[in-house]
Design an enzyme around this catalytic site. Structure first.
Site, mmCIF file in Angstrom:
data_model
loop_
_atom_site.group_PDB
_atom_site.id
_atom_site.type_symbol
_atom_site.label_atom_id
_atom_site.label_comp_id
_atom_site.label_asym_id
_atom_site.label_seq_id
_atom_site.Cartn_x
_atom_site.Cartn_y
_atom_site.Cartn_z
ATOM 1 N N GLU A 284 0.794 -1.218 0.000
ATOM 2 C CA GLU A 284 0.000 0.000 0.000
ATOM 3 C C GLU A 284 0.827 1.269 0.000
ATOM 4 O O GLU A 284 0.463 2.269 0.657
ATOM 5 C CB GLU A 284 -0.933 -0.005 1.212
ATOM 6 C CG GLU A 284 -0.240 0.064 2.575
ATOM 7 C CD GLU A 284 0.164 -1.264 3.183
ATOM 8 O OE1 GLU A 284 0.467 -1.298 4.386
ATOM 9 O OE2 GLU A 284 0.175 -2.270 2.450
ATOM 10 N N HIS A 308 -8.268 -3.999 -0.669
ATOM 11 C CA HIS A 308 -7.434 -4.076 0.530
ATOM 12 C C HIS A 308 -6.374 -2.979 0.506
ATOM 13 O O HIS A 308 -6.192 -2.258 1.500
ATOM 14 C CB HIS A 308 -6.779 -5.454 0.616
ATOM 15 C CG HIS A 308 -5.988 -5.657 1.868
ATOM 16 N ND1 HIS A 308 -6.529 -6.179 3.025
ATOM 17 C CD2 HIS A 308 -4.690 -5.381 2.158
ATOM 18 C CE1 HIS A 308 -5.612 -6.230 3.960
ATOM 19 N NE2 HIS A 308 -4.476 -5.744 3.463
ATOM 20 N N GLU A 309 -5.676 -2.855 -0.619
ATOM 21 C CA GLU A 309 -4.562 -1.903 -0.664
ATOM 22 C C GLU A 309 -5.051 -0.461 -0.535
ATOM 23 O O GLU A 309 -4.437 0.346 0.164
ATOM 24 C CB GLU A 309 -3.754 -2.089 -1.952
ATOM 25 C CG GLU A 309 -3.172 -3.482 -2.137
ATOM 26 C CD GLU A 309 -2.445 -4.019 -0.913
ATOM 27 O OE1 GLU A 309 -1.856 -3.222 -0.158
ATOM 28 O OE2 GLU A 309 -2.471 -5.243 -0.711
ATOM 29 N N HIS A 312 -5.938 0.706 2.962
ATOM 30 C CA HIS A 312 -4.807 1.126 3.795
ATOM 31 C C HIS A 312 -4.596 2.638 3.771
ATOM 32 O O HIS A 312 -3.926 3.179 4.664
ATOM 33 C CB HIS A 312 -3.529 0.431 3.326
ATOM 34 C CG HIS A 312 -3.284 -0.894 3.955
ATOM 35 N ND1 HIS A 312 -3.165 -1.055 5.321
ATOM 36 C CD2 HIS A 312 -3.106 -2.134 3.412
ATOM 37 C CE1 HIS A 312 -2.936 -2.334 5.592
ATOM 38 N NE2 HIS A 312 -2.900 -3.005 4.458
ATOM 39 N N GLU A 331 -3.575 -4.063 9.758
ATOM 40 C CA GLU A 331 -4.093 -5.124 8.899
ATOM 41 C C GLU A 331 -5.466 -5.635 9.339
ATOM 42 O O GLU A 331 -6.286 -6.008 8.500
ATOM 43 C CB GLU A 331 -3.085 -6.276 8.826
ATOM 44 C CG GLU A 331 -1.759 -5.899 8.199
ATOM 45 C CD GLU A 331 -1.870 -5.424 6.752
ATOM 46 O OE1 GLU A 331 -2.961 -5.528 6.150
ATOM 47 O OE2 GLU A 331 -0.855 -4.940 6.221
ATOM 48 N N ASP A 389 9.464 -9.460 11.118
ATOM 49 C CA ASP A 389 9.061 -10.355 10.031
ATOM 50 C C ASP A 389 8.861 -11.796 10.515
ATOM 51 O O ASP A 389 8.186 -12.579 9.845
ATOM 52 C CB ASP A 389 10.095 -10.337 8.901
ATOM 53 C CG ASP A 389 9.578 -9.589 7.672
ATOM 54 O OD1 ASP A 389 8.355 -9.345 7.596
ATOM 55 O OD2 ASP A 389 10.392 -9.257 6.796
#
Length: 642
Positions: A284, A308-309, A312, A331, A389
């Site tokens: 995003e 979704h993107e 954001h 998220e 991560d």
């Protein structure tokens, strides 16, 4: 115990002095695969008497630093394998709170830059020119530039970037114009052109992004009265397909989101279809969402990824998590609102079905972290220097979205809940917040709007949702199963036919007639919930429905999940080779290669069938993958770099 109010992945001192604006001057050199130039920080003193500014860096080569135009003293700490090297710049004495300081760092990236992937021409669609793109989330912006690399401090930026190929940034282009001749009319790949950009809205550092390649632009039709523009960037070979895929829905989605939440702030919303090695479905980046080419199905069936993107833009880019411990705020909220939009644009059944599809990924991720249960939580207490991560999975997306759905249902349903959503965004737009701040506002809103709801909020299992571990949600969620039932019924028929020979089966191609792609996904995921089918039935299913060869990556992924369910079976041994070829690009298309949603679970499953084969195939292909994918798949397969 780690402190969830502190960003343990940064070494910067943003509570003492913080960047307000960065001006980049970059030269992109494809021959040496280096970006060189400078980053000029305009910084605001937060604490009187501060003696140094500390920046995060990752494998950067620093050549000189100035403060207010004068040479500055600085030191670079030894490299930490996760957080990189802290850059300490000595400040002038006597600085008072609110004073401004200008620090200019001259530097270059190196071959170990995690944020950048340099592609040779054979790794692109056109195979004529090289390509460069970045991926800075969660903590890799520091390998692109010296930054206070934390979402806890938002910055504006401007840039002048010189290259022999068109340059795109996560900002508004000033010159040359997007709709003008490619590369300002000069020879692409030979002549240097300087591209100028400005990002006037403060963003977290992980949203700084660059892409450089032979790309063209096509503008979408903007709805009347809108103050923003939108369009698509792609290589010439895919621009027509990309425009077809996204032109119909993108601006419709964006306009619907404005109606649902608040107005779009960033002025430009463009999409960029990247080469296949991009490691995510989408990213995003402000003003410019990066997309995987696996979305180019030709039938617009996967275009909802754009929902979704662009969501954001409000949840993540607008209201941002303060540090990696609270990543679920980005998220979880984005996934929840994405599905609200699906209800508004399609139907309540579409919304419920999205949760059904997501639940498989959620429970797979919860199971994967049984040996590291703290990563099953929504709010994760990271230790100093721990890699964010390591916790990347479907959990913040799906568990987070289910939590907010549970709150919606607890507080009286969607129509009652949506005014609160607007209040939440308006309250925190432009800020970086923690889960505690979100929760405090939630209570404040309902005390003012309807105090009778407070008792319901008090009954929520807050600890279970935010800090609970295990493979189940604190509440058994109930979804609209209208679209799932036909898919599940077909899966049940296959399960009941497991003792039959192929010649006695009564399945036909028409079984999938009327199914959309998500229903086929649901059918295959349901099959994975049963014991593995006998190998002859799996092979027959793959060919009968063409799911073993479909170009739709979402469906193909789920078929391999069915085929590799029993790693000792003949089907698993057969399809392990096909699956590995598919994700490493040896199937003749190369399209899937790079997207971690596909390559990570497939390679893990192939490794259960034959770990040495999986490692061999991966090692042969790994240099073609993004550095982030290399790092995580190496961990998945137990490969330690020499």
């Amino acid at each position: 115990m780690a402190d969830i109010t502190v960003d343990t992945a940064t070494r910067s001192n943003i509570t003492e002095i913080a960047t307000e604006h960065v001006d980049f001057e970059w030269r992109v050199d494809f021959e040496t695969q280096v970006i060189s130039g400078s980053a000029t920080h305009t910084m605001i003193v937060k604490k009187t008497g501060v003696t140094e500014a500390i920046f995060d860096t990752g494998d950067l080569s620093i050549s000189a630093i100035t403060i207010n135009g004068q040479a500055a003293q600085y030191t670079l700490d030894p490299k930490d394998p996760v957080t990189g090297s802290a850059l300490h710049v000595v400040l002038p004495g006597g600085l008072q709170e609110e004073a401004k300081v200008t620090i200019k760092v001259y530097y270059r990236t190196t071959q170990d830059c995690t944020a950048l992937q340099w592609l040779d021409k054979d790794q692109t669609q056109g195979k004529k020119f090289p390509y460069l793109f970045s991926q800075c989330q969660p903590i890799y912006a520091r390998s692109l530039a010296p930054l206070q690399d934390t979402p806890g401090n938002k910055i504006k930026y401007s840039a002048k970037v010189t290259a022999v190929l068109p340059v795109l940034l996560s900002a508004i282009r000033i010159s040359p114009p997007s709709d003008g001749p490619p590369h300002d009319g000069k020879e692409i790949g030979t002549d240097l052109v300087t591209y100028t950009y400005d990002q006037p809205i403060p963003i977290p550092s992980y949203l700084i992004a660059i892409a450089v390649g032979n790309v063209l632009y096509e503008e979408f039709k903007t709805p009347e009265g809108k103050q923003w523009t939108s369009g698509i960037w792609a290589e010439p070979e895919t621009i027509e397909a990309a425009y077809y895929e996204f032109s119909e829905d993108t601006t419709k989605f964006l306009a619907a989101e404005e109606e649902l939440v608040t107005s779009y702030r960033f002025g430009v919303y463009d999409l960029l279809v990247l080469p296949p090695s991009f490691p995510y479905g989408g990213m995003e980046n402000a003003c410019l969402s990066f997309l995987t080419p696996t979305l180019l199905t030709g039938d617009r069936t996967l275009v909802d990824v754009v929902v979704h993107e662009l969501t954001h833009s409000w949840f993540g880019n607008g209201v941002t998590h303060a540090n990696p411990s609270h990543f679920w705020l980005n998220e979880g909220w984005t996934t929840y609102i994405e599905r609200v939009l699906q209800e508004k644009l399609h139907s309540p059944a579409a919304r419920g079905f999205a949760y059904v599809i997501g639940s498989k990924a959620l429970y797979d991720s919860l199971k994967d972290y049984e040996d590291r249960p703290k990563f099953q939580r929504l709010v994760i207490a990271f230790e100093e220097g721990e890699d964010p991560d390591d916790a990347y999975s479907s959990i913040p997306y799906e568990k987070g979205a289910n939590f907010i759905l549970h709150l919606e249902e607890t507080l009286g349903g969607l129509d009652v809940f949506l005014p609160y959503v607007k209040s939440y965004v308006e309250k925190f737009m432009g800020q970086s917040i923690t889960t505690a701040e979100w929760k405090e506002h939630l209570y404040e809103y309902w005390r003012d709007a309807d105090e009778s709801k407070i008792a319901a909020l008090d009954d929520v299992d807050w600890d279970g949702w935010l800090y609970g571990e295990g493979t189940e949600l604190p509440v058994k969620m109930v979804y609209d199963l209208t679209l799932a039932e036909a898919a599940w019924s077909l899966a049940e028929r296959w399960d009941q036919a497991r003792d039959k020979s192929v010649k006695d089966l009564d399945f036909t191609e028409d079984d999938l007639k009327g199914f959309n792609s998500n229903q086929i996904v649901a059918f295959l995921e349901k099959l994975q919930s049963y014991d593995a089918l006998p190998s002859p039935l799996i092979e027959h299913l793959g060919s009968l429905y063409q799911v073993s060869s479909t170009p739709n990556a979402e469906i193909r992924l789920r078929f391999y999940g069915v085929a590799l369910l029993d790693p000792t079976s003949d089907a698993a041994k057969t399809f392990a080779v096909e699956a590995a070829n598919w994700v490493v690009g040896k199937d003749g298309t190369g399209v899937i290669k790079g997207r971690m949603k596909f390559c990570r679970p497939v390679l893990r499953d192939v490794g259960k069938v034959d770990i040495e084969f999986a490692r061999k195939e991966w090692i042969a292909a790994r240099d073609q993958f993004h550095p982030i994918a290399r790092k995580l798949i190496d961990k998945d397969l137990g490969i330690t770099k020499a």
